[in-house]
Write a protein that holds these residues in place. Structure first.
Motif, PDB file in Angstrom:
ATOM      1  N   ALA A 120       0.891  -1.271  -0.017  1.00 40.16           N
ATOM      2  CA  ALA A 120      -0.099   0.049  -0.058  1.00 40.16           C
ATOM      3  C   ALA A 120       1.024   1.178   0.024  1.00 40.16           C
ATOM      4  CB  ALA A 120      -0.766  -0.024   1.240  1.00 40.16           C
ATOM      5  N   ARG A 121       0.568   2.067  -0.833  1.00 35.62           N
ATOM      6  CA  ARG A 121       1.188   3.371  -0.801  1.00 35.62           C
ATOM      7  C   ARG A 121       0.835   4.286   0.298  1.00 35.62           C
ATOM      8  NH1 ARG A 121       6.091   5.379  -2.309  1.00 35.62           N
ATOM      9  NH2 ARG A 121       5.835   7.594  -3.308  1.00 35.62           N
ATOM     10  N   TRP A 122      -0.378   4.313   0.752  1.00 35.93           N
ATOM     11  CA  TRP A 122      -0.786   4.593   1.975  1.00 35.93           C
ATOM     12  C   TRP A 122      -2.124   4.035   2.455  1.00 35.93           C
ATOM     13  CZ3 TRP A 122      -1.566   7.828  -2.236  1.00 35.93           C
ATOM     14  CH2 TRP A 122      -2.779   8.533  -2.389  1.00 35.93           C
ATOM     15  N   VAL A 123      -2.549   4.051   3.479  1.00 38.80           N
ATOM     16  CA  VAL A 123      -3.677   3.422   4.240  1.00 38.80           C
ATOM     17  C   VAL A 123      -4.457   4.489   5.064  1.00 38.80           C
ATOM     18  CG1 VAL A 123      -4.453   1.589   5.834  1.00 38.80           C
ATOM     19  CG2 VAL A 123      -2.589   1.025   4.317  1.00 38.80           C
ATOM     20  N   VAL A 124      -5.992   4.539   4.795  1.00 36.46           N
ATOM     21  CA  VAL A 124      -6.835   4.958   5.704  1.00 36.46           C
ATOM     22  C   VAL A 124      -7.900   4.227   6.467  1.00 36.46           C
ATOM     23  CG1 VAL A 124      -8.452   6.855   5.493  1.00 36.46           C
ATOM     24  CG2 VAL A 124      -6.719   6.839   3.895  1.00 36.46           C
ATOM     25  N   ASP A 125      -7.747   4.244   7.777  1.00 34.68           N
ATOM     26  CA  ASP A 125      -8.660   3.574   8.652  1.00 34.68           C
ATOM     27  C   ASP A 125      -9.036   4.625   9.722  1.00 34.68           C
ATOM     28  OD1 ASP A 125      -9.958   2.053  10.444  1.00 34.68           O
ATOM     29  OD2 ASP A 125      -8.658   0.279  10.049  1.00 34.68           O
ATOM     30  N   GLY A 126     -10.386   4.978   9.521  1.00 42.93           N
ATOM     31  CA  GLY A 126     -10.826   6.104  10.185  1.00 42.93           C
ATOM     32  C   GLY A 126     -10.043   7.510  10.324  1.00 42.93           C
ATOM     33  N   LYS A 127      -9.703   7.872  11.383  1.00 51.35           N
ATOM     34  CA  LYS A 127      -8.923   9.296  11.379  1.00 51.35           C
ATOM     35  C   LYS A 127      -7.474   8.966  11.275  1.00 51.35           C
ATOM     36  CE  LYS A 127      -7.881   9.819  16.483  1.00 51.35           C
ATOM     37  NZ  LYS A 127      -7.937  11.022  17.261  1.00 51.35           N
ATOM     38  N   PHE A 139      -5.165  13.181   1.343  1.00 49.31           N
ATOM     39  CA  PHE A 139      -5.714  13.693   2.501  1.00 49.31           C
ATOM     40  C   PHE A 139      -6.716  14.880   1.998  1.00 49.31           C
ATOM     41  CE2 PHE A 139      -6.080  16.723   6.293  1.00 49.31           C
ATOM     42  CZ  PHE A 139      -6.723  15.882   7.021  1.00 49.31           C
ATOM     43  N   LEU A 140      -5.762  15.881   1.338  1.00 51.32           N
ATOM     44  CA  LEU A 140      -6.331  17.000   0.783  1.00 51.32           C
ATOM     45  C   LEU A 140      -7.679  16.462  -0.034  1.00 51.32           C
ATOM     46  CD1 LEU A 140      -3.760  19.468  -0.310  1.00 51.32           C
ATOM     47  CD2 LEU A 140      -4.985  19.166   1.877  1.00 51.32           C
ATOM     48  N   SER A 141      -7.628  15.484  -0.981  1.00 43.67           N
ATOM     49  CA  SER A 141      -8.399  15.175  -1.851  1.00 43.67           C
ATOM     50  C   SER A 141      -9.555  14.449  -1.047  1.00 43.67           C
ATOM     51  CB  SER A 141      -7.789  13.818  -2.817  1.00 43.67           C
ATOM     52  OG  SER A 141      -8.859  13.335  -3.381  1.00 43.67           O
ATOM     53  N   ASP A 142      -9.361  13.816   0.103  1.00 47.94           N
ATOM     54  CA  ASP A 142     -10.549  13.479   0.928  1.00 47.94           C
ATOM     55  C   ASP A 142     -11.163  14.557   1.574  1.00 47.94           C
ATOM     56  OD1 ASP A 142     -10.094  10.664   0.179  1.00 47.94           O
ATOM     57  OD2 ASP A 142      -8.975  10.400   2.306  1.00 47.94           O
ATOM     58  N   GLN A 143     -10.672  15.651   1.709  1.00 50.91           N
ATOM     59  CA  GLN A 143     -11.156  16.931   2.561  1.00 50.91           C
ATOM     60  C   GLN A 143     -11.952  17.779   1.609  1.00 50.91           C
ATOM     61  OE1 GLN A 143     -11.236  17.212   5.829  1.00 50.91           O
ATOM     62  NE2 GLN A 143     -10.606  15.054   5.714  1.00 50.91           N
ATOM     63  N   PHE A 144     -11.318  17.815   0.335  1.00 51.81           N
ATOM     64  CA  PHE A 144     -11.713  19.049  -0.680  1.00 51.81           C
ATOM     65  C   PHE A 144     -12.051  18.613  -1.863  1.00 51.81           C
ATOM     66  CE2 PHE A 144      -8.873  20.790   2.621  1.00 51.81           C
ATOM     67  CZ  PHE A 144      -9.832  21.637   3.535  1.00 51.81           C
ATOM     68  N   GLY A 145     -11.781  17.217  -2.431  1.00 55.12           N
ATOM     69  CA  GLY A 145     -12.084  16.669  -3.367  1.00 55.12           C
ATOM     70  C   GLY A 145     -10.802  16.726  -4.387  1.00 55.12           C
TER      71      GLY A 145
END
Length: 205
Positions: A142-149, A166-172
């Motif tokens: 995985a390049r990066w992983v997201v699990d909750g916060k 992270f920016l994409s998740d927050q602002f598109g």
């Protein structure tokens, strides 16, 4: 305005810090970046980078919106530092999002907050990191992983990809792509595409 705190320690990895700082720092109308350490010392790394920090106690009442935890050689020492790990656990619980780069995930995992959660780390240090906290659902590819916060990235440059993610998740995605273009950075947008997975088998750490 969202607060971004970068938690530093001696022998941090340069790009682990300044990749994400470049991403967030390009959006000063949205994010305010500040550097912290346990006691507010001047912190240096193997490359001779010296950063003056604020004491972590300055934010222990409310935390920050985004806490960034880099990796580097210093993680081998800090993972055994009970004062550091206890302080990290406290500030992590208070903070809205946690972003780790490289072996910074080993420090966060040591707090117990990643127990049974998905996470990743630097692939050349994969065997060392996963051995320190086997109760984490470590993702080998995985390049990066997201699990909750919790956002955890692979090694070094992956922190920049994760921060843009992270920016994409927050602002598109359009917002994040514009930041990447302004940086003249070739963003790896797919967090599941990890070109360095084979480093797991080459790593000696």
């Amino acid at each position: 305005m969202f607060s971004v705190g970068v938690l530093l320690f001696d022998q941090f990895q340069t790009l682990d810090v300044f990749g994400p700082v470049e991403v967030f720092g390009r959006n000063q109308s949205v994010y305010q970046v500040r550097f912290y350490s346990i006691h507010g010392e001047a912190i240096s790394n193997d490359h001779g980078i010296l950063i003056y920090t604020e004491p972590l106690s300055a934010i222990t009442e409310e935390g920050v919106d985004v806490l960034v935890i880099p990796g580097g050689h210093g993680t081998r020492k800090m993972i055994e530092n009970a004062e550091f790990i206890d302080a990290l656990r406290h500030i992590s619980i208070l903070s809205e999002y946690l972003l780790t780069v490289c072996t910074g995930s080993a420090l966060l995992a040591k707090t117990g907050l990643l127990k049974n959660k998905k996470a990743t780390t630097n692939k050349k240090a994969y065997h060392w990191v996963t051995a320190t906290t086997p109760d984490v659902a470590w993702q080998q590819s995985a390049r990066w992983v997201v699990d909750g916060k919790f956002y955890t990235s692979s090694g070094v440059s992956a922190g920049t990809d994760m921060s843009l993610g992270f920016l994409s998740d927050q602002f598109g995605s359009a917002f994040a792509r514009k930041v990447a273009r302004d940086m003249e950075y070739n963003w790896q947008e797919d967090k599941d595409q990890d070109p360095f997975t084979n480093n797991v088998y080459l790593g000696t750490n």
